[in-house]
Design an enzyme around this catalytic site. Structure first.
Site, mmCIF file in Angstrom:
data_model
loop_
_atom_site.group_PDB
_atom_site.id
_atom_site.type_symbol
_atom_site.label_atom_id
_atom_site.label_comp_id
_atom_site.label_asym_id
_atom_site.label_seq_id
_atom_site.Cartn_x
_atom_site.Cartn_y
_atom_site.Cartn_z
ATOM 1 N N HIS A 1 0.815 -1.223 0.000
ATOM 2 C CA HIS A 1 0.000 0.000 0.000
ATOM 3 C C HIS A 1 0.845 1.268 0.000
ATOM 4 C CE1 HIS A 1 0.251 -0.037 4.527
ATOM 5 N NE2 HIS A 1 0.245 1.248 4.326
ATOM 6 N N ASP B 1 -0.704 -7.459 1.171
ATOM 7 C CA ASP B 1 -0.063 -6.144 1.300
ATOM 8 C C ASP B 1 1.450 -6.315 1.424
ATOM 9 O OD1 ASP B 1 0.295 -3.458 1.566
ATOM 10 O OD2 ASP B 1 -0.519 -3.312 3.605
ATOM 11 N N SER C 1 4.119 1.875 8.558
ATOM 12 C CA SER C 1 3.717 0.959 7.487
ATOM 13 C C SER C 1 4.899 0.455 6.680
ATOM 14 C CB SER C 1 2.774 1.670 6.533
ATOM 15 O OG SER C 1 1.476 1.511 6.966
HETATM 16 C C1 4AZ Z 1 -0.978 3.363 8.876
HETATM 17 O O1 4AZ Z 1 -1.837 4.191 8.534
HETATM 18 C C2 4AZ Z 1 -1.246 2.480 10.039
HETATM 19 N N1 4AZ Z 1 -2.327 0.642 14.541
HETATM 20 C C3 4AZ Z 1 -0.318 1.536 10.387
HETATM 21 C C4 4AZ Z 1 -0.554 0.718 11.469
HETATM 22 C C5 4AZ Z 1 -1.712 0.856 12.195
HETATM 23 C C6 4AZ Z 1 -2.643 1.814 11.865
HETATM 24 C C7 4AZ Z 1 -2.406 2.634 10.772
HETATM 25 C C8 4AZ Z 1 -1.948 -0.040 13.354
HETATM 26 O O2 4AZ Z 1 0.069 3.284 8.248
#
Ligand code: 4AZ
Length: 760
Positions: A566, A614, A710
């Site tokens: 993503h 992902d 992420s």
């Molecule tokens: C994000 O937006 C994201 N709490 C990554 C991890 C989590 C929430 C959002 C998990 O990249």
């Protein structure tokens, strides 16, 4: 003197700056001129007939725009091709150029330019047809398509390109060879294919030898048009092709747009005119209970075009029998608010969307004579599908003593909760009560306990004979030479378990050397985390997009990283040139090594709505220098059988936000300890969690990943100070740090072979 200077300055301003402050806006378009007979001379741009027709059309297009609100910006229209077409008349392919003052916004928008032309035709519509008369030129309103294009597209094709080839397939069934070499005529070459009206074009790609660089240097774009229209891309080929495949256009034209930098690059293939498939059939399913037949997508095995339609009407032998469709790698789900983009299905008046998956599924229609309607619904060409059909007993879909999986497969009830994924989506392995250890009984120990490295039975029977070779299954470890052993986490544990010793090969991974032992637990938090120390997570990477921290990643080897799909899923995000990887870094801005990205490989089943699959791989332009191997090290990849027990220590790391509402990103790499949940608990928080996902967190939610983390690692250490494995990739979650809403991670052990297939 002063006056002279002012005059010179004014002239300079007028001729240099004013000119510089203008920029071109380029459009490619097409429309059909009805009631005009196509003559073969129109194929030759040099012919008198082409010139006279093109002049007339050009005059009409110019007239329309010179009467419009953008008349002052309109510069010119160029008619590039006239083709004959399945609907009759002449299809006009044209370019348009507008000159827009750079500082004046808005520029000429794509919708506006299209609307101006359409409106002009609309106001001149006659009778009840879709044809309007512009200066007596009959233009079909429904055929108008206008797309903004890049200046480079315009200059490489329209503005006097040396490398345009036009080829024709006049007779169906004749395959015309098509070979293109990098020495052909420059970096960009275009091949325009036209078939006789009423036919479609099938392009077969036999091989494509290029440097895999995400289409930055080398690539092929196939358009469902004669000009490079963004809305009409059938295929973007950025990787070398060694196995032949084919694709089909939706009309009788196709454009191949090659970019091939110097070197020994080439394309080999052919094209042919094919007839449009009438995909309509009645299928009788005979009385024999094992009777099966096959169902293929239109043009199978060619890729599916953006438009097609099929209707299959089934008839089973008895009103008690329904129809079961067995798909190899496709699943039908009830349509929700989102559009279907991998196939639209109407089955007995109910609408479903198809999606490609990496396992088989069964769709049952509890009706003895259903009508199944299928329509292509993707924007580009997509994979073909294949299904077989059988009849089934409506009142009892699975045989007695069998369990019905959510994939539609039937599996023997004894296989439910046996620790093996028999349903192919683990639906037989969730909502299982914790198995009893049953250490006394012989041979009936639950696979969860067998050879997981922990003594679950006081008599130790769960950990004996673990390296004896057995039949391979989802829970066994496979040695390179083929045989399997039951020891689940045999990989890189410092003990030779396989006879061929392959379990201890390629083990330069997951072995950090932090400079100080532990961080002095500062009060800095990731979500509930603490500062890391130098060298503690040597596989951690920070990915910067256009200079800003955007995602995390992990080092797999000297030139490959793994991250989340993503992070790269939108237009500009998929361009490797806009990314930098910062390696061996503790504090943002202090990377030991900054790497450029050569290529981004996003998993082909990545689903931007569900975040399934992902995962993405990034290849670096150059390997990081071995001199940095103390601070940059790969993480170990878990084999498919790898299991995480309560004795594993798992940490999520990253430079992401410290809470949901946080506005500033931390400078130092933070780490938070999290616990991996069972898939049953994960599904309780997120019913949409797929088998490719895992949940990790703490019940209070206080330790978690957040935006910015992420793509980064969830690393778990083997018990007893063993190596660190990449168990998860930060993917998504509802908010950050909320109780009972753990973070969701990509389950890396599901992708081991996919990863190796690309990086080794
Ligand atoms: C994000 O937006 C994201 N709490 C990554 C991890 C989590 C929430 C959002 C998990 O990249």
């Amino acid at each position: 003197m002063f006056v002279v200077v002012v005059i010179i300055w004014s002239l300079l301003w007028v001729f240099m700056f004013r000119r510089e402050s203008n920029s071109g806006a380029y459009f490619a378009g097409m429309f059909r001129v009805a009631n005009v007979e196509f003559i073969p001379e129109y194929r030759q741009v040099e012919s008198h007939e082409f010139a006279s027709m093109a002049n007339k059309i050009q005059h009409v297009v110019s007239y329309v725009y010179k009467q419009s609100s953008v008349s002052r910006l309109y510069k010119q229209a160029v008619i590039s091709d006239l083709s004959n077409n399945n609907k009759g008349g002449v299809l006009v392919h044209f370019w348009m150029v507008f000159v827009v003052p750079r500082l004046k916004t808005p520029a000429v928008c794509e919708e506006c330019v299209g609307a101006i032309f359409r409106d002009s035709v609309y106001t001149s519509l006659q009778n009840r047809s879709s044809v309007g008369y512009l200066l007596s030129l009959p233009v079909d309103l429904d055929s108008i398509l206008i797309n903004a294009v890049q200046r480079s597209d315009y200059t490489s094709i329209a503005a006097g390109s040396q490398c345009i080839e036009k080829l024709y397939a006049n007779l169906p069934g004749m395959r015309i060879p098509l070979n293109v070499f990098s020495s052909w005529g420059g970096v960009s070459c275009h091949v325009k294919l036209t078939a006789a009206p009423g036919f479609l074009i099938r392009l077969t790609v036999s091989s494509f030898l290029v440097q895999p660089t995400d289409c930055v240097d080398d690539g092929l774009v196939v358009y469902d048009a004669l000009l490079p229209m963004r809305g009409r891309i059938l295929l973007r080929l950025c990787e070398p092709v060694t196995e032949a495949f084919s694709l089909v256009s939706t009309s009788n034209v196709m454009l191949l747009s090659f970019t091939m930098t110097s070197g020994n690059k080439n394309f080999r293939g052919d094209f042919e005119a094919i007839i449009e498939e009438l995909c309509l059939s009645r299928i009788e399913i005979k009385s024999h209970p094992d009777f099966t037949g096959d169902l293929y997508s239109p043009f199978y095995p060619s890729l599916l075009p953006p438009q097609c339609s099929c209707t299959w009407t089934f008839q089973t032998y008895s009103s008690a029998l329904g129809v079961a469709l067995h798909f190899k790698n496709y699943v039908l789900k009830l349509k929700d608010m989102k559009a279907c983009d991998q196939g639209w299905w109407k089955i007995n008046e109910v609408i479903y969307c198809g999606t490609y998956v990496d396992h088989s599924t069964v769709f049952r229609i509890s009706n003895p004579s259903p009508e199944v309607e299928f329509r292509c619904s993707s924007r580009t060409s997509v994979q073909a599908f294949e299904a077989s059909y059988t009849s089934y007993n409506i009142s009892q879909p699975c045989p007695e003593s069998h369990f019905l999986c959510t994939t539609g497969l039937c599996v023997d009830k004894v296989r439910r909760c046996d620790g093996l994924d028999d349903c192919q989506d683990e639906s037989d392995e969730i909502f299982c009560s914790r198995p009893s250890t049953n250490c006394a009984g012989s041979g009936s120990l639950h696979p969860l306990f067998v050879c997981n490295g922990e003594r679950d039975c006081s008599n130790g029977v769960d950990e004996i004979n673990c390296t004896q070779e057995t039949t391979c299954s989802g829970i066994s470890f496979q040695c390179s030479s083929g045989p399997c052993i039951l020891k689940k986490n045999a990989k890189c544990d410092g003990v030779f378990d396989c006879r061929d010793q392959s379990d201890e090969r390629d083990c330069e991974c997951g072995d950090p050397s932090p400079v100080k032992k532990e961080a002095s637990s500062s009060s800095e938090r990731i979500v509930g985390g603490v500062n890391s120390v130098e060298g503690e997570w040597p596989w951690q990477v920070s990915l910067l997009f256009s200079g800003s921290m955007y995602c995390g990643a992990s080092v797999l080897s000297s030139d490959w990283l793994v991250s989340a799909a993503h992070c790269f899923s939108k237009d500009r995000l998929s361009d490797p040139r806009l990314w930098r990887a910062h390696l061996g870094m503790l504090n943002q801005g202090n990377a030991k090594h900054e790497a450029e990205i050569q290529r981004i490989v996003v998993h082909k089943y990545y689903n931007a709505f569900t975040f399934d699959y992902d995962i993405a791989l990034l290849q670096l332009k150059k390997p990081w220098p071995p001199t940095l191997s103390a601070l940059i090290k790969p993480v170990c990849l878990p084999p498919p059988s790898h299991t995480v027990t309560d004795s594993h220590l798992c940490w999520v790391t990253g430079w992401g936000y410290r809470s949901e509402g946080d506005k500033v990103l931390p400078t130092v790499l933070l780490k938070a300890q999290v616990f991996i949940q069972s898939q049953t608990d994960c599904k309780k928080s997120y019913s949409l969690a797929s088998p490719r996902m895992l949940c990790a967190g703490v019940p209070s939610g206080e330790q978690d990943a957040c935006r910015g983390d992420s793509g980064g690692p969830l690393s778990c250490q083997e018990p007893g100070g063993g190596r660190w494995f990449l168990i998860g990739i930060v993917s998504w979650g509802l908010g950050c740090g909320r109780p009972n809403l753990p973070g969701v991670y990509t389950r890396v052990s599901k992708f081991t072979s996919w990863i190796y297939s690309h990086i080794s």
